[in-house]
Design a protein around this motif. Structure first.
Motif, mmCIF file in Angstrom:
data_model
loop_
_atom_site.group_PDB
_atom_site.id
_atom_site.type_symbol
_atom_site.label_atom_id
_atom_site.label_comp_id
_atom_site.label_asym_id
_atom_site.label_seq_id
_atom_site.Cartn_x
_atom_site.Cartn_y
_atom_site.Cartn_z
ATOM 1 N N ASN A 35 0.836 -1.181 0.000
ATOM 2 C CA ASN A 35 0.000 0.000 0.000
ATOM 3 C C ASN A 35 0.887 1.254 0.000
ATOM 4 O O ASN A 35 1.112 1.891 1.018
ATOM 5 N N ALA A 36 1.365 1.571 -1.207
ATOM 6 C CA ALA A 36 2.397 2.601 -1.337
ATOM 7 C C ALA A 36 1.933 3.964 -0.845
ATOM 8 O O ALA A 36 2.723 4.737 -0.310
ATOM 9 N N GLN A 37 0.630 4.244 -1.022
ATOM 10 C CA GLN A 37 0.152 5.592 -0.695
ATOM 11 C C GLN A 37 0.173 5.878 0.811
ATOM 12 O O GLN A 37 0.093 7.020 1.239
ATOM 13 N N ASP A 38 0.229 4.786 1.624
ATOM 14 C CA ASP A 38 0.296 4.976 3.068
ATOM 15 C C ASP A 38 1.721 5.241 3.542
ATOM 16 O O ASP A 38 1.942 5.574 4.701
ATOM 17 N N ARG A 39 2.682 5.049 2.655
ATOM 18 C CA ARG A 39 4.069 5.246 3.084
ATOM 19 C C ARG A 39 4.354 6.738 3.210
ATOM 20 O O ARG A 39 3.755 7.569 2.538
ATOM 21 N N GLU A 40 5.311 7.015 4.048
ATOM 22 C CA GLU A 40 5.657 8.418 4.292
ATOM 23 C C GLU A 40 6.260 9.029 3.030
ATOM 24 O O GLU A 40 7.124 8.420 2.403
ATOM 25 N N PRO A 41 5.826 10.217 2.635
ATOM 26 C CA PRO A 41 6.337 10.798 1.386
ATOM 27 C C PRO A 41 7.791 11.270 1.499
ATOM 28 O O PRO A 41 8.283 11.552 2.594
ATOM 29 N N VAL A 42 8.418 11.351 0.336
ATOM 30 C CA VAL A 42 9.658 12.118 0.217
ATOM 31 C C VAL A 42 9.227 13.542 -0.129
ATOM 32 O O VAL A 42 8.346 13.732 -0.975
ATOM 33 N N ARG A 43 9.804 14.525 0.563
ATOM 34 C CA ARG A 43 9.389 15.918 0.328
ATOM 35 C C ARG A 43 10.580 16.746 -0.153
ATOM 36 O O ARG A 43 11.639 16.733 0.478
ATOM 37 N N TYR A 44 10.374 17.456 -1.256
ATOM 38 C CA TYR A 44 11.424 18.330 -1.786
ATOM 39 C C TYR A 44 10.969 19.785 -1.707
ATOM 40 O O TYR A 44 9.811 20.093 -1.981
ATOM 41 N N ASP A 59 16.233 20.950 -1.395
ATOM 42 C CA ASP A 59 16.307 20.408 -0.034
ATOM 43 C C ASP A 59 15.334 19.237 0.013
ATOM 44 O O ASP A 59 14.131 19.434 -0.177
ATOM 45 N N ALA A 60 15.866 18.049 0.244
ATOM 46 C CA ALA A 60 15.027 16.844 0.181
ATOM 47 C C ALA A 60 14.979 16.175 1.542
ATOM 48 O O ALA A 60 16.025 15.942 2.166
ATOM 49 N N ASP A 61 13.752 15.876 1.998
ATOM 50 C CA ASP A 61 13.582 15.171 3.277
ATOM 51 C C ASP A 61 13.218 13.713 3.010
ATOM 52 O O ASP A 61 12.143 13.425 2.470
ATOM 53 N N PHE A 62 14.127 12.823 3.406
ATOM 54 C CA PHE A 62 13.920 11.397 3.158
ATOM 55 C C PHE A 62 13.583 10.670 4.460
ATOM 56 O O PHE A 62 14.362 10.723 5.410
ATOM 57 N N PRO A 63 12.457 9.950 4.509
ATOM 58 C CA PRO A 63 12.189 9.089 5.659
ATOM 59 C C PRO A 63 13.182 7.929 5.653
ATOM 60 O O PRO A 63 13.467 7.368 4.593
ATOM 61 N N THR A 64 13.731 7.593 6.778
ATOM 62 C CA THR A 64 14.769 6.563 6.827
ATOM 63 C C THR A 64 14.224 5.197 7.235
ATOM 64 O O THR A 64 14.927 4.196 7.110
ATOM 65 N N GLY A 65 12.999 5.168 7.772
ATOM 66 C CA GLY A 65 12.474 3.894 8.275
ATOM 67 C C GLY A 65 13.298 3.386 9.443
ATOM 68 O O GLY A 65 13.322 2.181 9.709
ATOM 69 N N GLY A 66 14.027 4.289 10.100
ATOM 70 C CA GLY A 66 14.826 3.912 11.252
ATOM 71 C C GLY A 66 16.179 3.288 10.908
ATOM 72 O O GLY A 66 16.940 2.909 11.793
ATOM 73 N N ARG A 67 16.486 3.199 9.600
ATOM 74 C CA ARG A 67 17.769 2.581 9.219
ATOM 75 C C ARG A 67 18.943 3.514 9.542
ATOM 76 O O ARG A 67 18.807 4.735 9.510
ATOM 77 N N LEU A 68 20.096 2.909 9.784
ATOM 78 C CA LEU A 68 21.281 3.700 10.115
ATOM 79 C C LEU A 68 21.922 4.308 8.873
ATOM 80 O O LEU A 68 22.670 5.277 8.949
ATOM 81 N N SER A 69 21.649 3.681 7.717
ATOM 82 C CA SER A 69 22.126 4.310 6.475
ATOM 83 C C SER A 69 21.095 4.097 5.377
ATOM 84 O O SER A 69 20.367 3.105 5.380
#
Ligand SMILES: [Zn+2]
Length: 623
Positions: A35-44, A59-69
């Motif tokens: 369900n892709a639409q429920d995923r957190e967006p990337v915002r530019y 300026d791009a805000d990427f959700p990390t899903g808690g990953r370290l990289s």
């Protein structure tokens, strides 16, 4: 790259095979993945603090899903333009915000960001935007054209999620336009795409363009023109564009979109067009509404790009989606999506009442843009005997988009040959069904069948053509698209009551010796007459004239750079001469025998056409 970034289902299955222990976790997360639409967006946020320097700041805000990289990439190409363009080369000053976060470039177009465990990381970079084309970026003091692929870095494996773009415009720019949905109620100039494919497929124009709106079936259509400059006729161009939209709607049986359609018309004195699902971009001259030929050329370009809203953007070759943005995506079917589109564009301009029958067929003295000129262009290409339409499609990435001085001898354009094959196929279907069906029916059925999740294979398209025609077409496709070689025009000419004009009979006095032909193209460089192309099988080819040879004299009489054509008037077919050339500064004499220039291919109406032939012609072109 073999890795498929787009298919979450495939990814989940691969993980299962690799590690049974991970399977439980994978299936638990499946609903989120699917369900892709429920995923957190990337915002530019894209701004233009000094547009006169040709930079956009992202300026791009990427959700990390808690990953370290997380790994980020820039596309190396953009759909519709089949060349690796290395968009990352215009990206600079990549940095990441936050005390512990860090960024490292790992391949030519990828970056690894150490997140420090943050839920979101902000990555900022600048993009140099000064390549004036429909598939690159341009920023200047008065406007910006941004394409998705050269602008937006994103998450490896993170394409199936919403994307948001907020533009911060210079104070003097009042307008932004895109095929994407505008987010209302918040900050202005904010757009949302349902996934990365839509973001890449939705160019953005910002500045102060003029906008004409017309509605068809309750859907708003916007002709957005940058650079009218008091020269362009905005009213006439919008009226005629609407006629094209309505004519296609009639042919296809409806419009394939329901939200809006945006025509980005940039009068930048450049040329070209690029198709998208809900928009397209063209570049042309602001003077194009001033002369009939140039104007028909512009309408033809619009009709071409708009046809793609069906043919390629929805009904597509199987290989063209989901896209791998990091490598070539070859297909054998560009002759269908570009060639048949090139057949329909001028035909629809005519059917919409914007060109005469003589202009469409090219039966008059000026054949520019006509069916005759397309056929003549194919027949003047020696490469038609070397490369098939399917091979030309497949090798577009390394041949069509990378032409050199020998291309004409060894390749054929899938636009040109595909358009001619489209005409022959149209005639074939009409003849086989006695005008009950036509290529229009094939395209409609193909659209219904192959515009969903899955595209068509070359075999499926050919099989469907035979189904619509009701006759086997194996031999037709074997000779027209699978193999190189000459096309057989006789059936199409016979069906429509046409023939090829014997041009030499009128141009030359009967029985007079024919004019000498060299078979080389030349250019003038700093006053020097240089060979720029040698046509395969021509007198120049046989004699051994080479590209970059400087022609100095014929039979020891000096030829001034601008006087080659005048000098050749003094020779006839069969005359033997010595050509003095300078090759890498060394003088060399080459013996050459002039040949006869191949005749031009031009259609004409048979004066003794039967009433049924006239009826077939009317059925095809409209009365
Ligand atoms: Zn096209």
């Amino acid at each position: 790259m073999a890795e498929n970034h787009h298919n979450a289902r495939f990814h989940a299955a691969a993980v299962c095979l690799a590690n049974l222990a991970l399977c439980f976790a994978t299936f638990v997360t499946m609903p989120t993945l699917l369900n892709a639409q429920d995923r957190e967006p990337v915002r530019y946020t894209v701004s233009f603090p000094a547009p006169q320097t040709h930079y956009a700041v992202v300026d791009a805000d990427f959700p990390t899903g808690g990953r370290l990289s997380i790994d980020l990439f820039m596309p190396v190409w953009t759909p519709g333009s089949y060349l690796i363009r290395e968009y990352a080369r215009n990206v600079e000053d990549v940095r990441v915000s936050g005390e512990v976060a860090n960024v490292l470039k790992t391949t030519k177009n990828r970056w690894r960001v150490e997140t420090g465990g943050a839920a979101t990381v902000r990555v900022s970079y600048r993009v140099y935007c000064r390549e004036m084309s429909v598939r690159t970026n341009w920023v200047e003091d008065s406007f910006a054209l941004l394409n998705g692929a050269p602008t937006f870095m994103t998450l490896v494996g993170g394409l199936a999620r919403p994307y948001e773009v907020k533009l911060v415009l210079p104070a003097a720019w009042k307008v932004s336009v895109s095929g994407m949905e505008e987010v209302t109620g918040g900050e202005p100039h904010t757009y949302r795409a349902s996934d990365y494919d839509e973001l890449v497929d939705s160019p953005i124009l910002a500045g102060n363009p003029s906008i004409s709106r017309f509605d068809v079936d309750g859907v708003a259509h916007y002709l957005v023109t940058e650079g009218e400059g008091g020269v362009w006729d905005g009213k006439k161009s919008a009226e005629d564009l609407e006629k094209i939209v309505r004519r296609y709607k009639q042919m296809w049986g409806g419009l394939p979109y329901s939200h809006k359609f945006v025509f980005l018309n940039l009068l930048t004195e450049a040329s070209g067009g690029l198709e998208h699902r809900n928009s397209f971009t063209v570049m042309s001259s602001r003077w194009a509404t001033r002369t009939r030929k140039a104007y028909i050329g512009w309408v033809d370009l619009m009709a071409h790009e708009y046809f793609h809203a069906w043919n390629v953007k929805r009904m597509r070759p199987a290989e063209l989606g989901p896209f791998d943005y990091e490598t070539e995506n070859p297909t054998r079917s560009l002759w269908v999506v570009e060639g048949i589109t090139s057949y329909y564009a001028p035909l629809t301009v005519h059917r919409a009442g914007l060109s005469s029958r003589a202009e469409y067929l090219g039966t008059g003295s000026d054949t520019t843009g006509s069916l005759s000129s397309i056929i003549n262009s194919l027949q003047a290409t020696p490469g038609r005997m070397q490369q098939s339409a399917e091979q030309a499609s497949f090798d577009a990435w390394i041949k069509y988009y990378r032409p050199d001085e020998n291309s004409n001898n060894v390749t054929v354009s899938y636009y040109t040959k595909g358009a001619v094959v489209g005409w022959l196929l149209d005639a074939k279907i009409r003849r086989a069904t006695n005008d009950a069906k036509s290529l229009d029916d094939l395209m409609r059925v193909a659209f219904q069948r192959y515009s969903g999740e899955r595209g068509f294979t070359p075999e499926q398209f050919k099989a469907l053509a035979a189904e619509v025609a009701g006759v086997p077409l194996t031999e037709f496709f074997r000779t027209t698209v699978e193999n190189p070689g000459e096309l057989d025009y006789s059936e199409a000419l016979e069906w429509f009551g046409l023939r090829f004009h014997a041009a030499e009979q009128v141009k030359e006095v009967k029985d007079a010796p024919k004019k000498a032909w060299l078979g080389a193209e030349t250019k003038i460089d700093n006053g020097r007459l240089l060979v720029s192309r040698v046509l395969r099988g021509s007198p120049s080819d046989t004699a051994g004239l080479s590209v970059d040879d400087e022609i100095v004299a014929i039979d020891d009489y000096r030829v001034r750079a601008d006087q080659l054509a005048a000098r050749l008037d003094n020779y006839r077919v069969g005359n033997r001469v010595t050509i003095l050339v300078a090759r890498r500064e060394k003088l060399t004499r080459i013996d050459l025998t002039f040949g006869e220039e191949p005749g031009k291919w031009q259609l004409e109406l048979k004066t003794d056409a039967t009433s049924s032939q006239k009826r077939h012609l009317d059925d095809w072109l409209g009365k």
